[in-house]
Design a protein around this motif. Structure first.
Motif, short mmCIF file in Angstrom:
data_model
loop_
_atom_site.label_atom_id
_atom_site.label_comp_id
_atom_site.label_asym_id
_atom_site.label_seq_id
_atom_site.Cartn_x
_atom_site.Cartn_y
_atom_site.Cartn_z
N LEU A 172 27.08 38.70 43.90
CA LEU A 172 28.28 39.16 43.14
C LEU A 172 27.92 38.86 41.73
CD1 LEU A 172 31.62 39.46 43.05
CD2 LEU A 172 31.87 37.02 43.25
N ARG A 173 27.38 37.89 41.51
CA ARG A 173 26.78 37.58 39.90
C ARG A 173 26.12 38.56 39.50
NH1 ARG A 173 22.40 36.61 37.87
NH2 ARG A 173 21.50 35.83 39.95
N ARG A 174 24.97 39.06 40.39
CA ARG A 174 24.09 40.22 39.95
C ARG A 174 24.80 41.53 39.70
NH1 ARG A 174 19.74 39.99 44.35
NH2 ARG A 174 18.97 41.77 43.22
N ALA A 175 25.80 41.80 40.56
CA ALA A 175 26.61 43.06 40.45
C ALA A 175 27.55 42.83 39.24
CB ALA A 175 27.52 43.30 41.75
N ILE A 176 28.01 42.04 38.80
CA ILE A 176 29.03 41.69 37.57
C ILE A 176 28.16 41.96 36.53
CG2 ILE A 176 30.40 40.25 36.42
CD1 ILE A 176 31.11 39.13 39.04
N GLN A 177 26.82 41.37 36.43
CA GLN A 177 26.21 41.38 35.15
C GLN A 177 25.51 42.75 35.03
OE1 GLN A 177 23.68 38.00 35.55
NE2 GLN A 177 24.91 36.58 34.09
N ALA A 178 24.97 43.41 36.42
CA ALA A 178 24.24 44.53 36.03
C ALA A 178 25.16 45.69 35.59
CB ALA A 178 23.71 44.98 37.35
N SER A 179 26.40 45.71 35.95
CA SER A 179 27.38 47.02 35.58
C SER A 179 28.21 46.56 34.44
CB SER A 179 28.06 47.08 36.86
OG SER A 179 28.88 45.88 37.38
N SER A 180 28.15 45.45 33.60
CA SER A 180 29.05 45.09 32.56
C SER A 180 28.39 45.43 31.27
CB SER A 180 29.24 43.46 32.67
OG SER A 180 30.08 43.44 31.63
N ALA A 181 29.23 46.38 30.42
CA ALA A 181 28.80 46.68 29.33
C ALA A 181 28.71 45.57 28.30
CB ALA A 181 29.77 47.95 28.66
N VAL A 213 41.36 39.60 33.23
CA VAL A 213 39.84 39.81 33.45
C VAL A 213 39.64 40.93 34.41
CG1 VAL A 213 37.96 38.62 34.26
CG2 VAL A 213 39.11 37.54 32.79
N GLY A 214 40.37 40.68 35.73
CA GLY A 214 39.87 41.59 36.74
C GLY A 214 40.23 42.97 36.36
N PRO A 215 41.34 43.35 36.11
CA PRO A 215 41.65 44.87 36.11
C PRO A 215 40.41 45.64 35.19
CG PRO A 215 43.69 43.64 35.62
CD PRO A 215 42.65 42.67 35.56
N TYR A 216 39.79 44.92 34.11
CA TYR A 216 38.91 45.46 33.47
C TYR A 216 37.36 45.22 33.86
CZ TYR A 216 42.94 45.32 30.98
OH TYR A 216 44.61 45.19 30.82
N LEU A 217 37.07 44.39 35.00
CA LEU A 217 35.83 44.07 35.25
C LEU A 217 35.57 44.86 36.60
CD1 LEU A 217 34.79 40.57 33.73
CD2 LEU A 217 34.14 42.94 32.84
N LEU A 218 36.62 44.64 37.51
CA LEU A 218 36.56 44.99 38.79
C LEU A 218 36.04 46.43 38.92
CD1 LEU A 218 39.59 43.35 40.42
CD2 LEU A 218 37.33 42.76 40.83
N PRO A 219 36.54 47.41 38.11
CA PRO A 219 36.25 48.90 38.44
C PRO A 219 34.74 48.91 38.10
CG PRO A 219 38.28 48.63 37.45
CD PRO A 219 37.81 47.29 37.45
N GLN A 220 34.04 48.02 37.04
CA GLN A 220 32.70 48.30 36.83
C GLN A 220 31.69 47.89 37.71
OE1 GLN A 220 31.78 46.39 32.87
NE2 GLN A 220 33.59 46.86 32.05
N PHE A 221 32.19 46.38 38.48
CA PHE A 221 31.05 46.17 39.38
C PHE A 221 31.50 46.57 40.83
CE2 PHE A 221 33.75 42.33 39.27
CZ PHE A 221 33.81 41.92 40.50
N ILE A 222 32.52 46.77 41.11
CA ILE A 222 32.85 47.03 42.87
C ILE A 222 32.06 48.29 43.28
CG2 ILE A 222 34.58 47.71 44.32
CD1 ILE A 222 36.61 45.86 43.26
N PRO A 223 32.10 49.20 42.36
CA PRO A 223 30.86 50.42 43.45
C PRO A 223 29.60 50.00 43.48
CG PRO A 223 32.32 51.00 41.61
CD PRO A 223 32.60 49.72 41.37
N LEU A 224 29.05 49.25 42.50
CA LEU A 224 27.55 48.55 42.59
C LEU A 224 27.52 47.49 43.80
CD1 LEU A 224 24.93 48.57 41.86
CD2 LEU A 224 25.29 46.70 40.06
N LEU A 225 28.42 46.58 43.82
CA LEU A 225 28.41 45.85 44.65
C LEU A 225 28.39 46.15 45.99
CD1 LEU A 225 28.60 42.67 45.41
CD2 LEU A 225 31.07 42.89 45.55
#
Length: 320
Positions: free
Chosen positions: A288-297, A101-113
């Protein structure tokens, strides 16, 4: 008796190996071994049997380790309550995640977080789900990014989104000419799977029971990670089934690897966020939840039931 010694025996009881337990506790093996022996001497009991093959927990040791684990969980609750009045968006968050999970979602949401909560950097740890669950309960981790089902006592879970599974295959494979793949299109002898013991492997086998074929010649065609599977597919060894985010990682050009969806309703996995009931930094969890969802394709492209827009954050998602 100290909390540190209790943490050592819990780790040793779970790992059943002095070296791995010491690494998990970030101490040297002699330090952990001496502390465990000191506690055994203080209690006047033997908690562990030392053998050439490893470490065995005695029956009494199992009871004491269970009690020690409970003490550590209560200690984590005390720390949570004590930190409740602090600025919830200041200070690191310890996030545990699965290697799938992490390697594919972390790059998506960490910049926004970082933009949304610059004072809340992430400490990230990848581990199997059982290890993550124990560390969350003990307070070593604040939250987990894992997949459903995830049911643990005193742990809250929230589904973030569903992500479809897709077929990853060589661009010149005969199935690449199809717009969508049916389960009957798969040849079990050429589908590459993760090694036994991976939860995602079992998810795929549950969705495609015909892949449980036992072919000795196919037995070695397994991978230890999504990336090894991807490289084997790129080399022409076969095809594999991956979550959308992992399959779309830009490592190979479209003339080497392509993805194809499965015929609807295709298989999916649900990504969830988990945290302790007592964890007081509710704003941090929400951020954290908002950042993950807002940046997840996956969230925007494959989930029809999304929350209405809320005031405060406006983001640009390049996948819209």
């Amino acid at each position: 008796m100290t909390l540190t010694e209790l943490r050592y025996i819990v780790a040793l009881g779970q790992e059943q190996h002095f070296g791995r337990a010491a690494e998990r506790c970030n101490v040297s093996q002699p330090t952990l071994s001496i502390a465990v022996k000191k506690l055994e001497d203080e209690l006047g009991v033997t908690l562990f049997e030392r053998t050439k093959q490893g470490v065995l927990v005695t029956p009494l040791g199992e009871r004491i380790i269970a009690m020690a684990s409970g003490v550590l969980e209560r200690t984590a609750e005390i720390k949570d309550v004590a930190s409740g009045d602090a600025n919830q968006l200041q200070g690191p968050m310890a996030l545990g995640t699965l290697p799938t999970v992490g390697p594919y979602l972390l790059p998506q949401f960490i910049p926004l977080l970082r933009e949304m909560a610059s004072g809340m950097p992430l400490f990230v740890e990848e581990a199997p789900q059982q290890t993550l669950a124990a560390k969350l309960r003990n307070g070593d981790l604040d939250a987990l990014l894992v997949t459903a089902p995830f049911n643990e006592p005193d742990i809250v879970t929230q589904a973030l989104f569903e992500e479809p599974l897709v077929l990853l295959l060589p661009a010149r494979h005969h199935l690449a000419s199809k717009q969508a793949i049916d389960a009957t299109d798969l040849n079990p002898t050429e589908v590459l799977l993760l090694d036994e013991g991976h939860a995602f492997r079992e998810r795929v086998l549950a969705a495609f029971p015909q892949l449980r074929i036992q072919d000795p010649a196919h037995g070695s065609m397994r991978g230890s990670s999504f990336e090894t599977l991807r490289h084997m597919v790129a080399s022409g060894l076969g095809v594999t089934i991956l979550p959308q985010a992992a399959a779309n990682a830009p490592l190979y050009s479209p003339d080497i690897l392509v993805t194809r969806p499965f015929v609807a309703p295709g298989p999916k996995r649900t990504v969830v966020l988990a945290w302790r009931v007592s964890f007081p930094r509710h704003k941090a969890i929400d951020m954290l939840r908002r950042a993950i969802q807002a940046s997840s394709a996956a969230y925007w492209n494959y989930n029809s039931a999304r929350e209405p827009e809320s005031a405060g954050v406006m983001v640009e998602n390049r996948d819209w």
